[in-house]
Motif scaffolding. Structure first.
Motif, PDB file in Angstrom:
ATOM      1  N   GLY A  91     -13.302  -0.018  -7.093  1.00 12.69           N
ATOM      2  CA  GLY A  91     -14.119   0.359  -7.940  1.00 12.69           C
ATOM      3  C   GLY A  91     -15.261  -0.550  -8.129  1.00 12.69           C
ATOM      4  O   GLY A  91     -16.182  -0.655  -8.876  1.00 12.69           O
ATOM      5  N   ILE A  92     -15.424  -1.597  -7.284  1.00 14.15           N
ATOM      6  CA  ILE A  92     -16.186  -2.810  -7.208  1.00 14.15           C
ATOM      7  C   ILE A  92     -16.649  -3.212  -5.689  1.00 14.15           C
ATOM      8  O   ILE A  92     -15.858  -2.637  -4.903  1.00 14.15           O
ATOM      9  CB  ILE A  92     -15.943  -4.057  -7.927  1.00 14.15           C
ATOM     10  CG1 ILE A  92     -14.736  -4.564  -7.672  1.00 14.15           C
ATOM     11  CG2 ILE A  92     -15.772  -3.508  -9.321  1.00 14.15           C
ATOM     12  CD1 ILE A  92     -14.414  -5.986  -7.923  1.00 14.15           C
TER      13      ILE A  92
ATOM     14  N   GLU B  64     -15.156   2.990   0.702  1.00 17.24           N
ATOM     15  CA  GLU B  64     -15.467   2.648  -0.695  1.00 17.24           C
ATOM     16  C   GLU B  64     -14.553   1.518  -1.247  1.00 17.24           C
ATOM     17  O   GLU B  64     -14.808   0.778  -2.012  1.00 17.24           O
ATOM     18  CB  GLU B  64     -15.256   3.871  -1.746  1.00 17.24           C
ATOM     19  CG  GLU B  64     -14.223   4.694  -1.683  1.00 17.24           C
ATOM     20  CD  GLU B  64     -14.023   5.800  -0.675  1.00 17.24           C
ATOM     21  OE1 GLU B  64     -14.499   5.740   0.567  1.00 17.24           O
ATOM     22  OE2 GLU B  64     -13.325   6.731  -0.854  1.00 17.24           O
TER      23      GLU B  64
ATOM     24  N   TYR C 218     -15.496  -7.236 -15.360  1.00 21.93           N
ATOM     25  CA  TYR C 218     -16.842  -7.066 -15.752  1.00 21.93           C
ATOM     26  C   TYR C 218     -17.516  -6.289 -14.945  1.00 21.93           C
ATOM     27  O   TYR C 218     -18.019  -5.154 -15.261  1.00 21.93           O
ATOM     28  CB  TYR C 218     -17.337  -8.506 -15.676  1.00 21.93           C
ATOM     29  CG  TYR C 218     -18.990  -8.390 -15.650  1.00 21.93           C
ATOM     30  CD1 TYR C 218     -19.675  -8.070 -16.663  1.00 21.93           C
ATOM     31  CD2 TYR C 218     -19.723  -8.646 -14.435  1.00 21.93           C
ATOM     32  CE1 TYR C 218     -21.377  -7.665 -16.566  1.00 21.93           C
ATOM     33  CE2 TYR C 218     -21.067  -8.602 -14.538  1.00 21.93           C
ATOM     34  CZ  TYR C 218     -21.715  -8.128 -15.501  1.00 21.93           C
ATOM     35  OH  TYR C 218     -23.167  -7.878 -15.410  1.00 21.93           O
ATOM     36  N   LEU C 219     -17.297  -6.382 -13.576  1.00 23.88           N
ATOM     37  CA  LEU C 219     -18.099  -5.505 -12.806  1.00 23.88           C
ATOM     38  C   LEU C 219     -17.377  -4.017 -12.858  1.00 23.88           C
ATOM     39  O   LEU C 219     -18.233  -2.988 -12.652  1.00 23.88           O
ATOM     40  CB  LEU C 219     -17.614  -5.881 -11.163  1.00 23.88           C
ATOM     41  CG  LEU C 219     -18.524  -7.281 -10.713  1.00 23.88           C
ATOM     42  CD1 LEU C 219     -18.141  -7.754  -9.284  1.00 23.88           C
ATOM     43  CD2 LEU C 219     -20.011  -6.967 -10.895  1.00 23.88           C
TER      44      LEU C 219
ATOM     45  N   ILE D 277     -19.364  -2.142 -15.384  1.00 22.57           N
ATOM     46  CA  ILE D 277     -20.628  -1.729 -15.268  1.00 22.57           C
ATOM     47  C   ILE D 277     -20.910  -0.900 -13.952  1.00 22.57           C
ATOM     48  O   ILE D 277     -21.822  -0.361 -13.776  1.00 22.57           O
ATOM     49  CB  ILE D 277     -21.650  -2.689 -15.059  1.00 22.57           C
ATOM     50  CG1 ILE D 277     -21.349  -3.378 -13.674  1.00 22.57           C
ATOM     51  CG2 ILE D 277     -21.642  -3.597 -16.287  1.00 22.57           C
ATOM     52  CD1 ILE D 277     -22.556  -4.527 -13.444  1.00 22.57           C
ATOM     53  N   SER D 278     -19.564  -0.324 -13.518  1.00 21.12           N
ATOM     54  CA  SER D 278     -19.508   0.497 -12.338  1.00 21.12           C
ATOM     55  C   SER D 278     -19.269   1.861 -12.650  1.00 21.12           C
ATOM     56  O   SER D 278     -18.085   2.349 -13.302  1.00 21.12           O
ATOM     57  CB  SER D 278     -18.317   0.068 -11.372  1.00 21.12           C
ATOM     58  OG  SER D 278     -18.123   0.844 -10.476  1.00 21.12           O
ATOM     59  N   PRO D 279     -19.851   2.806 -12.187  1.00 18.32           N
ATOM     60  CA  PRO D 279     -19.990   4.277 -12.342  1.00 18.32           C
ATOM     61  C   PRO D 279     -18.681   4.714 -11.672  1.00 18.32           C
ATOM     62  O   PRO D 279     -18.171   5.832 -11.975  1.00 18.32           O
ATOM     63  CB  PRO D 279     -21.195   4.792 -11.772  1.00 18.32           C
ATOM     64  CG  PRO D 279     -21.865   3.772 -10.924  1.00 18.32           C
ATOM     65  CD  PRO D 279     -21.197   2.454 -11.448  1.00 18.32           C
ATOM     66  N   VAL D 280     -18.278   4.075 -10.276  1.00 17.89           N
ATOM     67  CA  VAL D 280     -17.321   4.524  -9.742  1.00 17.89           C
ATOM     68  C   VAL D 280     -15.979   4.257 -10.330  1.00 17.89           C
ATOM     69  O   VAL D 280     -15.153   5.116 -10.352  1.00 17.89           O
ATOM     70  CB  VAL D 280     -17.309   3.461  -8.274  1.00 17.89           C
ATOM     71  CG1 VAL D 280     -15.918   3.833  -7.455  1.00 17.89           C
ATOM     72  CG2 VAL D 280     -18.292   4.099  -7.542  1.00 17.89           C
TER      73      VAL D 280
ATOM     74  N   LYS E  84     -15.528   4.078 -13.651  1.00 14.56           N
ATOM     75  CA  LYS E  84     -15.500   5.097 -14.557  1.00 14.56           C
ATOM     76  C   LYS E  84     -15.079   6.500 -14.199  1.00 14.56           C
ATOM     77  O   LYS E  84     -14.233   7.099 -14.923  1.00 14.56           O
ATOM     78  CB  LYS E  84     -16.966   5.143 -15.184  1.00 14.56           C
ATOM     79  CG  LYS E  84     -16.923   5.806 -16.813  1.00 14.56           C
ATOM     80  CD  LYS E  84     -18.465   5.954 -17.109  1.00 14.56           C
ATOM     81  CE  LYS E  84     -18.502   4.625 -18.331  1.00 14.56           C
ATOM     82  NZ  LYS E  84     -19.812   4.737 -18.997  1.00 14.56           N
ATOM     83  N   ASP E  85     -15.521   6.817 -13.134  1.00 14.41           N
ATOM     84  CA  ASP E  85     -14.969   8.239 -12.451  1.00 14.41           C
ATOM     85  C   ASP E  85     -13.706   7.905 -12.235  1.00 14.41           C
ATOM     86  O   ASP E  85     -12.795   8.931 -12.193  1.00 14.41           O
ATOM     87  CB  ASP E  85     -15.912   8.537 -11.309  1.00 14.41           C
ATOM     88  CG  ASP E  85     -17.032   9.018 -11.527  1.00 14.41           C
ATOM     89  OD1 ASP E  85     -17.658   9.236 -12.906  1.00 14.41           O
ATOM     90  OD2 ASP E  85     -18.138   9.205 -10.571  1.00 14.41           O
TER      91      ASP E  85
ATOM     92  N   LYS F 174     -11.721   8.549 -15.315  1.00 17.71           N
ATOM     93  CA  LYS F 174     -11.929   9.705 -15.839  1.00 17.71           C
ATOM     94  C   LYS F 174     -11.062  10.655 -15.009  1.00 17.71           C
ATOM     95  O   LYS F 174     -10.616  11.877 -15.379  1.00 17.71           O
ATOM     96  CB  LYS F 174     -13.254  10.363 -15.958  1.00 17.71           C
ATOM     97  CG  LYS F 174     -14.066   9.852 -17.365  1.00 17.71           C
ATOM     98  CD  LYS F 174     -15.381  10.601 -17.242  1.00 17.71           C
ATOM     99  CE  LYS F 174     -16.536   9.531 -17.380  1.00 17.71           C
ATOM    100  NZ  LYS F 174     -17.831   9.876 -17.231  1.00 17.71           N
TER     101      LYS F 174
ATOM    102  N   ARG G 293     -12.731  10.780  -9.702  1.00 19.86           N
ATOM    103  CA  ARG G 293     -12.172  10.292  -8.466  1.00 19.86           C
ATOM    104  C   ARG G 293     -10.613  10.037  -8.437  1.00 19.86           C
ATOM    105  O   ARG G 293     -10.159   9.463  -9.667  1.00 19.86           O
ATOM    106  CB  ARG G 293     -12.953   9.019  -8.190  1.00 19.86           C
ATOM    107  CG  ARG G 293     -14.253   9.161  -7.743  1.00 19.86           C
ATOM    108  CD  ARG G 293     -15.000   7.698  -7.443  1.00 19.86           C
ATOM    109  NE  ARG G 293     -16.272   7.973  -7.400  1.00 19.86           N
ATOM    110  CZ  ARG G 293     -17.004   8.088  -6.059  1.00 19.86           C
ATOM    111  NH1 ARG G 293     -16.279   7.995  -5.165  1.00 19.86           N
ATOM    112  NH2 ARG G 293     -18.315   8.095  -5.963  1.00 19.86           N
TER     113      ARG G 293
END
Lengths: 139, 395
Positions: free
Chosen positions: B300-301, B342, B374-375, B378-381, B383-384, B387, B390
């Motif tokens: 995710g980062i 990724e 922290y990273l 702020i990461s949309p990846v 978050k996905d 949820k 992903r």
């Protein structure tokens, strides 16, 4: 140093980070495979961008360009946000290394994608050509 | 500053610096000159050959000084390829995780008409002897396999691959840049025909390296000129640098056991601490790895952001993300061990040295935890992933 002081400032202290739960327009561009994704949230009232937030997965310049792009469009009419160019973002950051310029393109595209989403959701007619950018590539 | 990037380079040791200054003061003559200052320098040069040879179980005359590991790799591989070609052998075998000094040399030879087989590695980053055996053909001129991987620190079964090559009568070269001075090496016992090493990876100066070539194995020269290094590498020898490298190597080999015991303990604590981060994974084999190497992927980062924030905290590390290399793809090594793009973008390499302390390790663990959190925030990846939009690759 690799980055200008301005880039490092926006990277270390990004402005407008986060999510707007009731956003009027949301744009997500980029590709995790390529190592950067930007997500832009817009709150629009009376054609003015009253609030903007972003979330970014990416390198230092990806975070800094997202941050700078939000600053440049906050409080501006939607039409001005659509005119935001990657060049303007780069200039506002006092430059980026050549191989990082694609991050600024991504920031421009994220703003446009969010505006397009706002137009689509609200049935506002637009010229499709102004949103004609390729899926994220590293040109 | 906590320096945790020893696989990139090391600070020149006091011993090496002293040897360099002494060489400048006392052995400034040209070793090719017949007069006394020249012959004093020639003796110092011979002493350096002996020192380096002793550290890897070779003979002094089997050591050729070069400008570094890259030059040694280039010379060994090109020499073996061109000589093989004269006998109709145009097939070269290596692995997918080699350093670019090897991979790019092989790519160039491929354009010249050679056939190259790059063997895959398993998920732990090790190439098997069986895979090498299956790839060898009658027209194979060379097998080149790195001793220790520079990114994930895995140690390859060099002795066994060497024995196989000896049996199948194929030349065997190893890029041992990350191994020499850190692991006990004996080229004779390990069936190594050619070996590359680099001075600045064991606290010697930059711009120094050596190629070991077993007696009886012919070597082509690629820098023409004088008769230096038994006519295999022309150019007046950089004696201060060579003396510095030899002194650093001797020091590293003399203290290898105690340093490795210390580094192994630090490394294991660091792996333990970073493993507490959810959805993180160690890259490379857990035990068959060099003492100072730790390499993790955090989902995710992205790696460059991590490096910049670590640098702000006074921690120097490195990453295999595309953004740190200036290329489009993340590390070929991480891709070769099966990390998807990724995930490979979110890698962090911490390579420890003898100056690192237990306190440094705790500081690194605390800061990496904070920065990853922290990273991710702020990461949309990320978050996905949370949820379920992903799917996590690392559980």
């Amino acid at each position: 140093m690799l980055y200008s002081e301005k880039v490092m400032d926006h990277f270390r202290n990004p402005r407008n980070v986060g999510e707007i739960p009731d956003a009027d327009g949301i744009g997500e561009v980029g590709n995790a495979k390529c190592g950067d994704i930007m997500k832009m949230y817009l709150k629009i009232d009376d054609d003015i961008i009253t609030d903007v937030k972003f979330e970014t997965f990416g390198c230092g310049s990806a975070i800094a360009t997202s941050s700078m792009a939000t600053e440049l469009i906050k409080g501006k009419p939607v039409s001005e946000a659509l005119d935001l160019s990657n060049k303007a973002v780069v200039e506002a950051l006092d430059g980026l290394p050549a191989y990082k310029l694609h991050c600024s393109v991504l920031a421009e595209e994220a703003v446009k994608a969010a505006v397009k989403d706002y137009y689509d959701k609200n049935g506002i007619a637009y010229d499709a050509d102004q949103f004609a950018f390729d899926d994220h590539d590293h040109e | 500053m906590i320096y945790a990037d020893h696989a990139a380079t090391t600070k020149t040791s006091a011993t090496a610096k002293k040897a360099m200054l002494d060489a400048m003061d006392q052995f400034w003559g040209n070793p090719s000159s017949l007069h006394t200052p020249g012959q004093k320098a020639a003796e110092a040069l011979e002493e350096a050959h002996k020192t380096v040879a002793d550290c890897i179980g070779a003979e002094p005359r089997e050591i050729y000084f070069t400008s570094g590991g890259s030059e040694a790799d280039n010379q060994a591989i090109r020499s073996a390829a061109y000589q093989g070609k004269r006998r109709g052998k145009t097939h070269l075998i290596s692995t997918a995780i080699e350093h670019h000094a090897v991979l790019h040399t092989l790519a160039k030879l491929e354009k010249e008409g050679f056939e190259v087989t790059l063997l895959p590695v398993d998920a732990s980053g090790i190439v098997t002897v069986e895979a090498v055996a299956a790839a060898i053909r009658p027209e194979t001129a060379l097998v080149t396999v790195m001793y220790v991987n520079n990114e994930i620190g895995t140690i390859q079964p060099i002795k066994e691959i060497g024995a196989l090559c000896r049996e199948r009568k194929v030349l065997f070269h190893t890029d041992a840049v990350q191994a020499v001075g850190h692991l006990p090496i004996n080229v004779k016992e390990q069936n190594i025909d050619m070996l590359s090493l680099s001075g600045h990876k064991f606290q010697g100066p930059r711009g120094t390296g050596a190629l070991y070539v077993r007696k009886g194995v012919p070597l082509l020269s690629f820098i023409e000129g004088g008769a230096q290094e038994r006519s295999k590498r022309a150019g007046t020898e950089d004696l201060p640098a060579i003396a510095g490298m030899a002194a650093a190597l001797k020091e590293a080999c003399d203290h290898m056991e105690e340093i490795n015991a210390k580094l192994t303990a630090l490394r294991d604590r660091l792996i333990e601490g970073l493993s507490e981060i959810p959805h993180s994974g160690l890259n490379g084999d857990r035990t068959r790895r060099i003492a100072g190497n730790v390499n993790f992927c955090f989902e995710g980062i992205e790696g460059e952001s991590m490096l910049l924030l670590l640098d702000d905290k006074g921690i120097a590390a490195s990453s295999g993300s595309a953004c740190t290399s200036g290329s489009l793809d993340p590390s070929h090594v991480l891709l070769a061990i099966g990390r998807p793009h990724e995930v490979a973008h979110g890698s962090l390499r911490l390579s420890l040295g003898e100056d690192n302390t237990a306190e440094d390790i705790e500081t690194i663990i605390a800061n990496v935890k904070e920065i990853v959190a922290y990273l991710r925030s702020i990461s949309p990846v990320w978050k996905d992933l949370q949820k379920g939009v992903r799917t996590y690759v690392i559980q």
